[in-house]
Design an enzyme around this catalytic site. Structure first.
Site, mmCIF file in Angstrom:
data_model
loop_
_atom_site.group_PDB
_atom_site.id
_atom_site.type_symbol
_atom_site.label_atom_id
_atom_site.label_comp_id
_atom_site.label_asym_id
_atom_site.label_seq_id
_atom_site.Cartn_x
_atom_site.Cartn_y
_atom_site.Cartn_z
ATOM 1 N N LEU A 387 0.809 -1.430 -0.084
ATOM 2 C CA LEU A 387 -0.026 -0.025 0.046
ATOM 3 C C LEU A 387 1.075 1.273 -0.069
ATOM 4 C CD1 LEU A 387 -2.701 -1.046 2.634
ATOM 5 C CD2 LEU A 387 -2.873 -1.040 0.281
ATOM 6 N N GLY A 388 1.979 1.119 0.593
ATOM 7 C CA GLY A 388 2.973 2.138 0.420
ATOM 8 C C GLY A 388 4.203 2.069 1.477
ATOM 9 N N GLY A 390 7.255 3.823 3.955
ATOM 10 C CA GLY A 390 7.437 4.780 4.781
ATOM 11 C C GLY A 390 9.129 4.756 5.324
ATOM 12 N N GLY A 391 9.201 5.745 6.342
ATOM 13 C CA GLY A 391 10.516 5.953 6.990
ATOM 14 C C GLY A 391 10.639 4.789 7.742
ATOM 15 N N GLY A 393 9.118 1.538 7.554
ATOM 16 C CA GLY A 393 8.721 0.378 7.052
ATOM 17 C C GLY A 393 7.808 0.242 5.809
ATOM 18 N N THR A 394 7.169 -1.050 5.386
ATOM 19 C CA THR A 394 6.352 -0.962 4.233
ATOM 20 C C THR A 394 5.036 -1.723 4.746
ATOM 21 O OG1 THR A 394 8.273 -1.510 2.871
ATOM 22 C CG2 THR A 394 6.165 -2.025 2.062
ATOM 23 N N VAL A 395 3.893 -0.886 4.158
ATOM 24 C CA VAL A 395 2.693 -1.222 4.710
ATOM 25 C C VAL A 395 1.903 -2.298 3.594
ATOM 26 C CG1 VAL A 395 0.351 -0.344 5.205
ATOM 27 C CG2 VAL A 395 2.258 0.765 6.004
ATOM 28 N N LYS A 409 2.048 -3.817 8.753
ATOM 29 C CA LYS A 409 3.164 -2.710 8.707
ATOM 30 C C LYS A 409 4.367 -3.659 9.063
ATOM 31 C CE LYS A 409 5.388 1.673 9.466
ATOM 32 N NZ LYS A 409 5.304 2.846 9.857
ATOM 33 N N ASP A 505 5.580 11.169 14.059
ATOM 34 C CA ASP A 505 5.828 11.572 12.624
ATOM 35 C C ASP A 505 4.522 11.926 12.026
ATOM 36 O OD1 ASP A 505 7.148 11.289 10.204
ATOM 37 O OD2 ASP A 505 6.674 9.153 10.144
#
Length: 701
Positions: A387-388, A390-391, A393-395, A409, A505
């Site tokens: 889905l996306g 980030g700083g 991890g990955t979702v 996540k 964050d």
């Protein structure tokens, strides 16, 4: 006077004087246990090597075993010893059934498990346990529910069942049927048990089902009665076999065959053998003469293949079995190592503490997932499920076995200071219940870096809404509503959660929008409980470039005012539709917050605001919102408002925009928000907004 002694397949009668006497120079007592002859403590002290005992730390043990003897009777031909129980328990920490077997092997000793004094006992509400030896498989099933109501003292199938021990059994292993276990009922019935034990020592109690009382009491102290013998030969064999010590040499002794063992070769109906039958202790061996082979049912048939084929096939089969054995051993060892590593991570991340907290807080809707569950839910974390990024991890999008859609996540790192308290913190975060905050459903702790499982939000992020190439028109009321709902969520974390929670964050990528475009604050990967002392302050700067609080970057101390600063940058994104940090822009436009403050100082705010919301109807509100953003972006944290105050201010502005009277008379906004406290200043609770900002926007400066 004569005393009967079992003698393998023979019964001996010795005088009491001979039976009680010990070999001169040999120890006759260990602790509280007398050791009569033909038993003896140490080499050369027993009539037969199989009757040798050892005394270690006042404990009498059968030689070369860990089986403790508690009593020996030469008159009864029995001894009493301690053994362990077999148990099968569901481990909620690993989400797996763990089994422990129990066994005894007297194949090289003249001992039999007493069929008269022992019973096979199975305890559990969903248990099928059994005892297996070379010649027998005996067991029973215990259950609860319906008409099967357990009762103290009763062992007839309701929570407890029992079976007779077959005659002539010298070795056994206790097992469970894996299809019957406590996976579904572990909270009420944690374990199942199988025990081969002395009948007189057992009395069923219903508390054995709901607690670990049975295991605590008998774990390694299970009383078992053993019939012992002097010789495993028949009388006629022993009498004429001068190579062994025949016991019946006195005129006061007599030999009788023991009935504990049966001669299967004499019963060809029950134990068919169409070849050569040889009786063994506890069984029999059926073989064929040369040139024939054994068929199913004990029938010998002529060989059809050349005689050299047999060893060749045997050798090939042996190699195959060896390879399979080595492979299975390797896989088992690797699986065991993986299990140990998972348990290490689980404890390291506070999993045991988490379960204790969950027990004390009944009704908490929080799940501790296994890694395998989440791998299946995300198709082995396939890239198509992402889905996306980030700083932290990955979702991934995941679908649980229940059909529920979740966001999974995989975090990249975890602060060393967080590891021990991680599980407890996750439980605290899971109890957050706010309409504008994504629900944390659970976590996985058996991996190096914990995996978090969130409620799935389908409509993307605020970042996509603001900066996406979709051509959407976003009105000022919509932007104001999004800002207000976001501020309410952060204010809840700071002021209402116990203990207070710092997001750490805040950014437009972490503000999700559901099907109705309602705000859902997400991503607590960087979240932390508010520190209660100086030792708990975060020592590693974390967050996203463009949103980071300058004061936090200098001190490494995350506070609620750090979230306020980041929220101020989100307000600017809503007002300008420009990114928080733009590497491709001119030097003075790279940081949105710095660009905004410089434009505000130069009275050129109209140049930076989004064209979609620049009109006469919105001027007063834009002035209020830009001044609020400026307050949030103060370099000194103490000068910034609380998140609760920001939420109250945005709420007042929303109400003002919705008020029909204000829409017809925008100039009366001042009277709704508060009275003038001084010339040129509007008092709006905890904020003082200079009137010249509004006038500057009106004039287009």
């Amino acid at each position: 006077m004569f005393h009967p002694l079992l003698a393998g397949r023979l019964m001996l009668f010795l005088s009491s004087t001979l039976a009680a006497a010990a070999v001169p120079g040999c120890q006759s007592r260990c602790g509280d246990v007398d050791v009569p002859y033909p038993f003896g403590i140490g080499p050369g002290c027993a009539m037969d090597g199989g009757l040798e005992l050892t005394c270690t730390g006042n404990k009498l043990l059968i030689a070369k075993t860990s089986l403790e003897v508690t009593r020996v009777s030469e008159a009864d031909g029995k001894l009493w010893m301690k053994n362990s129980i077999a148990k099968q328990c569901y481990n909620p920490a690993t989400r797996s059934v763990e089994s422990m077997t129990a066994s005894v092997n007297f194949s090289s000793r003249p001992f039999f498990l007493s069929p008269v004094d022992n019973k096979i006992v199975v305890i559990g509400c969903r248990s099928l346990g059994y005892m297996q030896s070379d010649t027998y498989v005996v067991g029973c099933s215990a259950t609860c529910g319906g008409d099967m109501i357990p009762d103290n003292g009763s062992c007839s199938g309701a929570g407890c069942c029992q079976a007779d021990v077959p005659r002539g059994v010298r070795d056994y292993v206790s097992f469970f049927n894996d299809n019957y276990n406590t996976t579904q009922i572990w909270r009420e019935t944690p374990c199942n048990y199988v025990a081969l034990m002395e009948t007189a020592a057992f009395n069923f109690r219903t508390s054995y089902l709901t607690t670990t009382e049975f295991s605590d009491r008998y774990s390694a102290n299970l009383p078992v009665v053993v019939d012992w013998v002097i010789s495993t030969k028949k009388c006629r064999e022993a009498k004429y076999d001068r190579t062994t010590r025949y016991a019946c040499i006195s005129n006061n002794s007599a030999c009788a065959d023991n009935e504990l063992d049966i001669d299967e070769c004499l019963d060809n109906v029950t134990y068919p053998c169409g070849g050569i039958c040889k009786n063994t202790l506890g069984g029999f061996v059926c073989s064929c003469p040369g040139g024939k082979h054994m068929m199913h049912g004990g029938v010998c048939m002529p060989n059809e293949r050349p005689i050299w084929v047999v060893p060749l096939v045997g050798a090939s089969a042996g190699i195959v079995i060896l390879v399979i054995g080595i492979t299975c051993s390797y896989l088992f060892r690797e699986r065991r190592k993986l299990h140990i590593v998972k348990q290490k991570y689980f404890r390291q991340h506070g999993g045991l503490l988490l379960f204790e907290e969950m027990k004390s807080q009944q009704g908490v809707a929080f799940t501790v997932f296994s890694e395998e569950e989440l791998r299946q839910a995300t198709n082995k974390f396939h890239e198509e499920q992402i889905l996306g990024h980030g700083g932290h991890g990955t979702v991934y999008k995941g679908v649980l076995k229940s059909g529920d859609v979740v966001a999974v996540k995989r975090c990249m790192t975890i602060d060393e200071q967080q590891k021990k308290e991680f599980g407890k913190e996750m439980l605290i975060l899971s109890q957050i219940n706010h309409k504008n905050i994504v629900k944390l459903l659970g976590c996985c702790l058996e991996v190096e870096v914990p995996i978090l499982v969130y409620q799935f939000i389908p409509n993307g992020t605020l970042f996509h809404l603001i900066h996406g190439d979709h051509g959407c028109q976003i009105s000022l009321p919509t932007r104001l509503r999004i800002a207000h709902e976001s501020a309410e969520a952060l204010a809840y974390l700071h002021s209402c959660a116990s203990p207070p929670i710092l997001h750490g964050d805040v950014k437009s990528n972490n503000i999700l929008l559901d099907g109705n475009y309602t705000v859902k604050i997400s991503d607590f990967g960087a979240s932390t409980l508010a520190p209660t002392d100086e030792s708990q302050f975060v020592t590693l700067v974390q967050g996203t470039c463009g949103y980071l609080d300058p004061e936090y970057m200098q001190t490494c101390q995350l506070t609620e005012k750090s979230d306020v600063y980041s929220f101020g940058v989100v307000l600017l994104e809503l007002l300008t539709r420009k990114k928080a940090f733009n590497l491709e822009g001119p030097e003075h436009e790279k940081s949105l917050s710095m660009w905004f403050l410089s434009m505000m100082k130069a009275n050129k705010l109209m140049d930076i605001l989004d064209d979609q919301i620049k009109n006469d109807e919105n001027i007063e509100y834009l002035g209020e919102i830009t001044e609020l953003a400026k307050q949030c972006l103060e370099m000194c944290g103490e000068n910034r408002p609380l998140m609760k105050e920001v939420a109250e201010k945005l709420d007042m502005l929303r109400k003002a925009m919705q008020h029909p009277w204000v829409q017809q008379n925008p100039e009366e906004l001042d009277s709704l928000l508060g009275e003038w406290s001084a010339p040129g200043v509007v008092n709006t609770g905890n904020f003082s907004i200079e009137k010249k900002v509004v006038m500057g926007l009106k004039s287009g400066r």
